[in-house]
Design an enzyme around this catalytic site. Sequence first.
Site, mmCIF file in Angstrom:
data_model
loop_
_atom_site.group_PDB
_atom_site.id
_atom_site.type_symbol
_atom_site.label_atom_id
_atom_site.label_comp_id
_atom_site.label_asym_id
_atom_site.label_seq_id
_atom_site.Cartn_x
_atom_site.Cartn_y
_atom_site.Cartn_z
ATOM 1 N N GLU A 226 -10.258 7.304 3.543
ATOM 2 C CA GLU A 226 -11.073 6.497 4.444
ATOM 3 C C GLU A 226 -10.338 5.181 4.620
ATOM 4 O OE1 GLU A 226 -12.341 6.827 1.156
ATOM 5 O OE2 GLU A 226 -11.779 4.784 0.616
ATOM 6 N N SER B 299 1.898 -9.811 -0.805
ATOM 7 C CA SER B 299 1.544 -8.395 -0.708
ATOM 8 C C SER B 299 1.858 -7.754 0.640
ATOM 9 C CB SER B 299 0.058 -8.210 -1.035
ATOM 10 O OG SER B 299 -0.733 -9.053 -0.220
ATOM 11 N N LYS C 47 0.810 -1.218 0.000
ATOM 12 C CA LYS C 47 0.000 0.000 0.000
ATOM 13 C C LYS C 47 0.850 1.277 0.000
ATOM 14 C CE LYS C 47 -4.368 -1.605 1.868
ATOM 15 N NZ LYS C 47 -4.119 -3.038 2.120
#
Length: 387
Positions: free
Chosen positions: A110, A369, A88
Site C-alpha cells: 500500500e 534520506s 526506501k
Amino acid sequence: MSRKQNKWYFGKFGGRFIPETLLFPLNELEEAFFYYIKDKGFKEELNYFLKNFAGRPTPLYFAKNLSEILGIKIYLKREDLLHTGAHKINNTIAQCLLAKRMGKKRIIAETGAGQHGVATASAAALFNLECDIYMGEEDIKRQHVNVERMKLLGANVIPVKSGSKTLKEAVSEAIRDWIKNVKNTYYLLGSCVGPFPYPVIVREFQKVIGEEAKKQILEKEKKLPDYLIACVGGGSNAIGLFYPFLKEKKIKMIGVEAYGAGSLTKGKIGILQGALTYVLQNKNGQILDTHSIAPGLDYPGVGPEHSFLKEKGRVKYVTVNDKGAIYGFKFLTKVEGIIPALEPSHAIYYLKKLAKIIGKGKVVILCLSGRGDKDLDIVLRYEKSLS
Ligand SMILES: *Cc1c(COP(=O)(O)O)cnc(C)c1O
C-alpha cells in the site's frame, strides 16, 4: 509469555496484534527471513543489486559550508543519491529478493504519497514480479505523477474507495488481499512498522545506512561521531542509521518528527497496524488525523523499536513544524547545492538549533534520506500561500 514470543517484542512494544488468519503468512515470512539473512547466496545477490542497481555505498559527505556556518562538523549520509531518490529502495530490493526466494510470484503493497509504491514497483520490475499497489482514491488524485510512474514500471494501482480514501483504508485492503492470496503473494511493508517480523525485517534491510556510515566516519575522523540525527515517519531511515551505533553509549541520537504527526512526542501507547507502539489517538483510542508538509512523515504511528528506544531514553525525539522544514529545505539548497526532500529538511532545521547548544567542533551525522525534486510543487505552493 513463551520464549518464542519474546523475540516478537522490543521491551513491551511490538508483538502481533492480528487476526488469526495472519498467523500462517507471518510465520512463513518469519521462517524464510531468518533463514535467508544468514544465507551466503542471498547476501551476495542482495549486495550485487544494492551496489549496481541502487548505487551503494552512498557517500558520507562532509558538508563544508554548512559546517562553517554552524560551527560544528556536519556529515550528510547521502541516501538522496540512490536510485529512485531515497532510502526506501534498500528495503524494497531486499524484500523483493526475499519474496523471490520464497517462491512468491506477486508483490502487493500500500502507499500513501506514492514513494513506497514507486520503490516497490521499481524493485518488482527488476525481479520480474507481478505488482499490485493499493492506494486511496484521494491519494491517487493528489499524487498523480507517482501513479504514472508506478504504471510505467508495470504495476497495477488499485484505487481504494472506502472511508477517507487514504492510506488507512489502503492498508486494510492490502491485508485482505494477502489473506486471500497468501500462497503466491508477498506483502511488502515500507517502514519498520506492523506486526513481527516486519519491524525487524525492515531494520535489518536498512541498517546498511549505519554500517556504511560507521566505517566512513572512522576513515574520515578516526573516531565515532558525537551525534546522529534523522527524521522519523515510520522510522526506517532513522533506525537504519542508529542501529549499528546503539551500543556506543556516548553517541547521542535524535529522531525528528513532524509537529503535526508526532506519535512519539505527542502520542499515547496503543495498537496500530498490528503492533503496540506510540500512536496519535484521542481518549477513546480513535486514530487522529495527522498533518505534515512532508508526505513521508504524515503518519499517526511509528515503528515499535522507536517506542522502546524512547522509553529507554536511548534516543531523544523532537518535533519541527512545516515552517521549520521549509527553512531547512531552502537553507541546505542554498548553502550546499543539495536540494533535500522535505522529510529530512525537518532534521536539517533541528540541526541548526542543536548547533547553538552543543560544543564547537562536535561531529554530527545527519541522514539525508531523500532528494527534494519530488517536493518542489509543495514548496512553491507553500510559498504562494504566504504571499
Ligand atoms: C518515506 C520517507 C521518509 C519516512 O520514512 P521512514 O520510514 O521514517 O524513514 C523519510 N524520508 C524520505 C525521503 C522518505 O521518502
